[in-house]
Scaffold this motif. Structure first.
Motif, PDB file in Angstrom:
ATOM      1  N   TRP A  31       0.830  -1.197   0.000  1.00  0.00           N
ATOM      2  CA  TRP A  31       0.000   0.000   0.000  1.00  0.00           C
ATOM      3  C   TRP A  31       0.871   1.256   0.000  1.00  0.00           C
ATOM      4  O   TRP A  31       2.049   1.197   0.306  1.00  0.00           O
ATOM      5  N   LYS A  32       0.231   2.350  -0.365  1.00  0.00           N
ATOM      6  CA  LYS A  32       0.888   3.658  -0.342  1.00  0.00           C
ATOM      7  C   LYS A  32       0.339   4.446   0.835  1.00  0.00           C
ATOM      8  O   LYS A  32      -0.877   4.481   1.049  1.00  0.00           O
ATOM      9  N   ASP A  33       1.223   5.075   1.607  1.00  0.00           N
ATOM     10  CA  ASP A  33       0.749   5.913   2.699  1.00  0.00           C
ATOM     11  C   ASP A  33       0.412   7.309   2.174  1.00  0.00           C
ATOM     12  O   ASP A  33       0.518   7.579   0.972  1.00  0.00           O
ATOM     13  N   ASN A  34       0.004   8.223   3.071  1.00  0.00           N
ATOM     14  CA  ASN A  34      -0.434   9.543   2.635  1.00  0.00           C
ATOM     15  C   ASN A  34       0.712  10.401   2.097  1.00  0.00           C
ATOM     16  O   ASN A  34       0.479  11.418   1.452  1.00  0.00           O
ATOM     17  N   ARG A  35       1.973  10.014   2.322  1.00  0.00           N
ATOM     18  CA  ARG A  35       3.124  10.723   1.753  1.00  0.00           C
ATOM     19  C   ARG A  35       3.540  10.136   0.417  1.00  0.00           C
ATOM     20  O   ARG A  35       4.493  10.604  -0.187  1.00  0.00           O
ATOM     21  N   GLY A  36       2.881   9.066  -0.017  1.00  0.00           N
ATOM     22  CA  GLY A  36       3.200   8.443  -1.299  1.00  0.00           C
ATOM     23  C   GLY A  36       4.234   7.342  -1.211  1.00  0.00           C
ATOM     24  O   GLY A  36       4.630   6.768  -2.224  1.00  0.00           O
TER      25      GLY A  36
END
Length: 171
Positions: A31-36
């Motif tokens: 998955w990608k977090d909110n910072r990419g």
């Protein structure tokens, strides 16, 4: 000391077998977090990660293998992340449905049989009550086969038993 030429291919073969066996046992999430930043883990992503940012989920078979090999909190989290609707064998589903239908039919038949018994008991109790109310002398036979006329106390006991049966079975 020099190793034999047979030892090297054997160890490579064992290493390859170990990699093949251990590889699918780990449930992998990506998955990608909110910072990419991209994360890869055997644990599901945090709850604040939206579904659109989950790039890869483990297959159901890999999750089950991982759950059996590594029991504990990680396996519970992996099981919670599984989709709720897994593919089902149609024959197994048909058998389960048939068994449920048969159980419902047996239950209905039992309820019908009990309702019929209650109806018959109600009818008998009402007939007994009518016989007790008409004032005729009633005779019973004791265990020695002798005729015994019911006195007022015995008649009252019989009437009370008939009223209980009517209250219980006549609904």
């Amino acid at each position: 000391m020099r190793r034999s030429s047979l030892h090297r291919p054997l160890s490579a073969l064992c290493l390859a077998a170990l990699v093949l066996v251990a590889g699918p046992a780990v449930a992998r999430y990506k998955w990608k977090d909110n910072r990419g930043q991209v994360h890869i883990s055997d644990m599901p992503p945090p709850r604040d990660i939206p579904d659109k940012d989950v790039l890869q989920r483990p297959t159901a078979a890999a999750s089950r293998v991982a759950a059996t090999l590594a029991p504990g909190p990680a396996s519970a989290a992996s099981a919670a992340a599984l989709p709720s609707k897994l593919p089902v064998d149609p024959e197994l589903e048909a058998r389960r449905k048939r068994a449920e239908d048969e159980a419902k039919a047996r239950s209905r038949a039992d309820e019908d049989r009990l309702a019929l018994q209650r109806t018959e008991n109600c009818q008998r109790a009402r007939q007994q009550m009518a016989t007790l109310d008409n004032g005729q002398r009633l005779v019973r036979y004791n265990d020695r086969g002798e005729r015994v006329v019911l006195d007022d106390a015995a008649r009252a006991d019989e009437a009370q038993a008939a009223r209980r049966a009517i209250a219980q079975d006549c609904r």
